[in-house]
Design an enzyme around this catalytic site. Structure first.
Site, PDB file in Angstrom:
ATOM      1  N   HIS A 193       0.828  -1.213   0.000  1.00  0.00           N
ATOM      2  CA  HIS A 193       0.000   0.000   0.000  1.00  0.00           C
ATOM      3  C   HIS A 193       0.862   1.262   0.000  1.00  0.00           C
ATOM      4  CE1 HIS A 193      -3.691   2.281   1.327  1.00  0.00           C
ATOM      5  NE2 HIS A 193      -2.751   3.103   1.764  1.00  0.00           N
ATOM      6  N   GLU A 194       1.778   1.358   0.966  1.00  0.00           N
ATOM      7  CA  GLU A 194       2.576   2.577   1.091  1.00  0.00           C
ATOM      8  C   GLU A 194       3.539   2.745  -0.079  1.00  0.00           C
ATOM      9  OE1 GLU A 194       1.649   4.722   3.046  1.00  0.00           O
ATOM     10  OE2 GLU A 194       0.427   3.563   4.425  1.00  0.00           O
TER      11      GLU A 194
ATOM     12  N   HIS B 153       1.746   4.459  -2.834  1.00  0.00           N
ATOM     13  CA  HIS B 153       1.843   5.910  -2.674  1.00  0.00           C
ATOM     14  C   HIS B 153       3.205   6.409  -3.141  1.00  0.00           C
ATOM     15  CE1 HIS B 153      -1.880   6.600  -0.582  1.00  0.00           C
ATOM     16  NE2 HIS B 153      -1.560   5.864   0.478  1.00  0.00           N
TER      17      HIS B 153
ATOM     18  N   HIS C 204       3.657   6.503  -6.840  1.00  0.00           N
ATOM     19  CA  HIS C 204       2.874   7.625  -7.369  1.00  0.00           C
ATOM     20  C   HIS C 204       3.673   8.923  -7.231  1.00  0.00           C
ATOM     21  CE1 HIS C 204      -1.525   9.348  -7.620  1.00  0.00           C
ATOM     22  NE2 HIS C 204      -0.756   9.767  -8.605  1.00  0.00           N
TER      23      HIS C 204
END
Length: 599
Positions: free
Chosen positions: A390-391, A394, A397
């Site tokens: 998940h992180e 980020h 991105h």
């Protein structure tokens, strides 16, 4: 790691700590950069009153970008140092020393937008074509025109900027209280002895097959929070009132309108997400009944919700092994993405060692011109591996955005942020499900159900809580502890149904949610998940065209409106399709789990 001890920061392995020296080699370098900010602010102030000249405007915006890049790095270094050890007073003092600079920077640049808006509209529209260097500011200027009704005079903007630290007092106090001052009693361990209870360990206790272990942790954690119920109510009320002050100053009818308008998100997106969720609550209630049957419980309590209904062998995932699994699971994203992500993992992007005083939870922090950083606490669970996926979503991105976009267009909106992270989560879970058989498959089916329950149903419960509490304040009501607890319990009863026991300790759970200090943030977890569900499906089934569209989305940063960027990536968030796809996946997993249980 010995479950009886939490190591000191100095005892964490070097390869499990991030390299903040990539930002500043020494504290002296950081202090020098911090102290240079005020000189940059003086240079920006000198442009006031002259922005009608395109060259002066370009020089001003360029200096502003340079200052913002420097200030964001100064703040990131200090805040991340402080987060590694919230009890270290030197770190906390360094972070606090940056806070006045944030307000000073906002005040120093407050003249820019009002001065530009004072120009004739046709002149403002023509500015991006006046000089080649101004073209990169085209979207910013377009946004300025859209937000014209909510931008104040230079004097008023400067005043608002000066109130920034004051408006964040409740949030900052809450963070320090929860992470540094709130102490939990020891809780029951798997072996029957008492063991330390912390926020980062709480989830693992809730997943225990021993009901006494999860009940003891649940009761002790929330009784601790509830013992400060009036303090937490006061802090949250102050935070909401600060939001009300800001929204009224900017001429919005409601705080929700102000929050969503920052990303140009229609209120209908929020409302339709709540309606779609309510329409599907019967399926969540069905899931609760199946959970009760599988766990062989007379009644389901809230502390039973996180325990896996099917036990899976070999559930430990050491950090090194987890990275190998992620490499295979994220293969649909392509070789370039894979190479860049794992280069970051080996280059000090991630801080995953649990240590005394470390901030709970997890986040990714992008530093423009350097690279992103991830904070989390590793505990060898699937959840830790999913958090890393998940992180790093980020982080990638941020990484691609900073590589492809000028600073002014590099920061993506919160609405878009959760899409990249949750796409990675979904790809990982689909991979695990694909490679599982028998009871192991049932385990991951249940994990899929839990992911949708916690990321969509639970976050929309949070979203309704915010809607109700903010509306109450707008009506002039007082947010007492009793009122907040009543709203929280009523929503949980609606969402989980009458068959789930709401233990009295649950009334304090609202005070444990730090995201409530970022108004109307949490609904974007649900919308982001719905978008990610669609995108991960495209990446697994449509090959190169979907991969190119997705990587283009990551590289787009904040160069256009969120709704438009997602539409180009293949998701229309103004339609009901993303939630329909998400809830249909929930139904499919639930049907398969129920059928297997019947056999």
């Amino acid at each position: 790691m010995n479950n009886q001890t939490i190591p000191a920061r100095k005892d964490c392995p070097a390869d499990e700590k991030w390299q903040l020296s990539d930002i500043y080699a020494t504290k002296e370098d950081w202090a020098q950069a911090r102290d240079s900010i005020r000189g940059q602010l003086d240079a920006i102030r000198a442009f006031a009153g002259r922005l009608h000249d395109p060259q002066v405007l370009l020089d001003c915006l360029t200096k502003e970008d340079e200052m913002e890049i420097a200030l964001s790095a100064v703040f990131a270094w200090a805040r991340m140092m402080a987060d590694t050890d919230t009890a270290n007073q030197e770190y906390q003092a360094d972070a606090a020393s940056v806070m006045p600079l944030l307000d000073e920077a906002a005040a120093a640049t407050a003249f820019i937008e009002p001065e530009l808006l004072a120009l004739p509209e046709d002149v403002l529209k023509s500015l991006p074509s006046a000089l080649p260097g101004l073209q990169k500011y085209a979207f910013r200027l377009q946004e300025l025109l859209r937000m014209k009704a909510h931008i104040l005079s230079p004097e008023q903007e400067a005043f608002l900027a000066r109130t920034g630290e004051l408006r964040s007092t409740a949030r900052n106090t809450y963070t320090v209280m929860v992470n540094a001052d709130l102490k939990f009693p020891d809780t029951l361990g798997e072996d029957g002895s008492l063991t330390p209870l912390s926020e980062s360990r709480y989830t693992s206790f809730l997943r225990s097959k021993d009901r006494a272990v999860r009940r003891d942790a649940f009761e002790k954690l929330f009784r601790t929070y509830r013992s400060f119920r009036n303090t937490f109510a006061s802090l949250y009320s102050s935070s909401v009132k600060a939001s009300q002050f800001l929204s009224e100053m900017r001429h919005y009818e409601t705080m929700r309108e102000a929050a969503l308008d920052a990303s140009n998100i229609p209120l209908s997106v929020y409302d339709s997400a709540i309606r779609a969720t309510h329409d599907f609550l019967p399926e969540l209630h069905r899931y609760m009944k199946i959970k009760q049957q599988l766990l062989k419980l007379d009644k389901v309590h809230m502390y039973d919700l996180y325990v896996p209904v099917v036990e899976r062998p070999a559930a430990a995932y050491p950090y090194g092994q987890a990275k190998g699994i992620l490499k295979e699971a994220l293969a649909p994203l392509g070789e370039t993405y894979e190479h860049d992500l794992f280069a970051g993992l080996e280059a000090g992007w991630v801080d995953c060692c649990e240590n005394q005083g470390k901030r709970s939870g997890a986040y990714s922090w992008g530093v423009y011109g350097v690279h992103p950083f991830v904070l989390m606490s590793w505990n060898d669970t699937y959840e830790a591996m999913s958090t890393l996926a998940h992180e790093m979503g980020h982080s990638m991105h941020s990484w691609y955005s900073s590589q492809k976009q000028d600073f002014v267009n590099s920061e993506y909106t919160i609405f878009c942020a959760e899409v990249a992270s949750t796409t990675n989560e979904n790809l990982l879970l689909e991979y695990m499900l694909q490679h599982a058989e028998g009871r192991e498959r049932l385990y991951f089916l249940n994990l899929y159900l839990e992911q949708i329950r916690t990321t969509v149903f639970r976050q929309m419960l949070f979203a309704e809580f915010e809607l109700l509490t903010h509306a109450a304040v707008e009506k002039g009501e007082i947010l007492t502890a009793e009122k907040l607890e009543g709203i929280w319990m009523d929503l949980n009863r609606t969402y989980y149904g009458e068959d789930v026991v709401l233990d009295p300790e649950l009334a304090a759970e609202w005070s444990r949610i730090p995201h409530f200090y970022r108004p109307f943030y949490v609904y974007q977890y649900a919308t982001g998940y719905a978008a990610a569900m669609t995108l991960s499906h495209h990446l697994r089934t449509k090959g190169e065209p979907a991969r190119k569209a997705y990587l283009d989305y990551l590289a787009s940063g904040g160069s256009d409106y969120s709704i438009e960027l997602l539409r180009r990536a293949g998701v229309d968030m103004t339609s009901t399709e993303p939630f329909a796809i998400t809830f249909e996946k929930f139904r499919q997993c639930l049907d398969e789990l129920e059928a297997a249980c019947a056999e």
